[in-house]
Design an enzyme around this catalytic site. Sequence first.
Site, PDB file in Angstrom:
ATOM      1  N   CYS A  57     -10.007 -16.780 -25.916  1.00  0.00           N
ATOM      2  CA  CYS A  57     -11.182 -17.114 -26.723  1.00  0.00           C
ATOM      3  C   CYS A  57     -11.802 -15.919 -27.437  1.00  0.00           C
ATOM      4  O   CYS A  57     -12.134 -16.007 -28.627  1.00  0.00           O
ATOM      5  CB  CYS A  57     -12.238 -17.762 -25.837  1.00  0.00           C
TER       6      CYS A  57
ATOM      7  N   SER B 204      -7.561  -4.127 -22.220  1.00  0.00           N
ATOM      8  CA  SER B 204      -7.478  -5.084 -21.119  1.00  0.00           C
ATOM      9  C   SER B 204      -6.563  -6.233 -21.500  1.00  0.00           C
ATOM     10  O   SER B 204      -6.296  -6.492 -22.677  1.00  0.00           O
ATOM     11  CB  SER B 204      -8.869  -5.627 -20.783  1.00  0.00           C
TER      12      SER B 204
ATOM     13  N   ILE C 233     -10.607   4.045 -23.193  1.00  0.00           N
ATOM     14  CA  ILE C 233     -11.394   5.220 -22.845  1.00  0.00           C
ATOM     15  C   ILE C 233     -10.816   5.968 -21.654  1.00  0.00           C
ATOM     16  O   ILE C 233     -11.119   7.134 -21.443  1.00  0.00           O
ATOM     17  CB  ILE C 233     -12.878   4.876 -22.579  1.00  0.00           C
TER      18      ILE C 233
END
Length: 349
Positions: free
Chosen positions: A173, A209, A232
């Site tokens: 989504c 991710s 990061i």
Amino acid sequence: MAVDGLGKGLLLKADPIADTFRDEVKNSLAQCSRPPTLVGILGTTSAPSKFYADFTRKQCEQLGVRFVLKKVGSAGSSDRADGEGVEEAIVEANEDPDVDGIMVYYPIYGGQQDHYLQQVVSPFKDVEGLHSKFHYNLYHNIRFVDPKSLAPATTAPVDDIAPPGTVKSILPCTPLGVVKCLEYIGVYNKILPYGDRAYGKTVTVINRSEVVGRPLAALLANDGARVFSADIDSIQASLEYTKRPRSSPEAGKKYLPHHTAHPCNLTLQECLALSDVVISAVPSAEYKVKTKCLKEGCITVNVAADKNFEKDVRDKASIHIPAVGKVTILMLLRNLCVPHLLLSRDSSD
């Protein structure tokens, strides 16, 4: 749209973008034989998860979708551990013929344990696009599937309309919501062929991710963009996603059917200087993308709950989108309306 005097760039809030899909969802719901049921499973006391669950409920109520929130684990009782009972709640919803869609509020455990729970959700009720069947389709640029078997479509699509007998494969989504925001503001060139409308654009995605960053980079690259993927935790080690081969393509082959990832020696600062679009989804209030590193006139999109860009971002950015949550939830409800999620119930009515 909202404009103020803080900078020369345009501040574009998500509301007008979400409104275009709200009408689409309403039209899809009107064609259903009965209001679909979405089950949310909350297994922790995480404030962002509770906020998202409440926001989901409000949107469902406005659109006429039945929403049932199941609180398990620490969300249900202070005597229970985080995640306790989540798997059982998923299985129960899988087996309930009155349930059309399931969403689980992650993270719960993080890492592999959350990935396992994503596979427990039936692909026929997965509205978040996190099941491995849909991840495979995303990374292999398979856009449409047979609703009964979820097998890939045998007919190559020429536009965004599903070939006969197929439906769209479910996409995560949040990444899909970001793509729709970019389509809305014209980053995607509608004159170009379907599947290549982001060609000529360079994008940096800060987040790697499996729920947001990596699938978003793949979606953009599959649409023709050159994408730098940064994290990061490995800020100096970027990856480049593209479906155009580095070497000369084989005879008769214009470009690869789906993206590939290559190691990239550019630093994040160098990637930002080249990027027409910068998307940040870092879950940290301390992390900020430096305005001075941005390309003049770029587009910036903040996906994180925290503000990942500095206050003066619009001194460089021509358009800044500060949040995408309202579009994300419409993508979830749009996924709920995909015919294969209602197939078994509608065929028996």
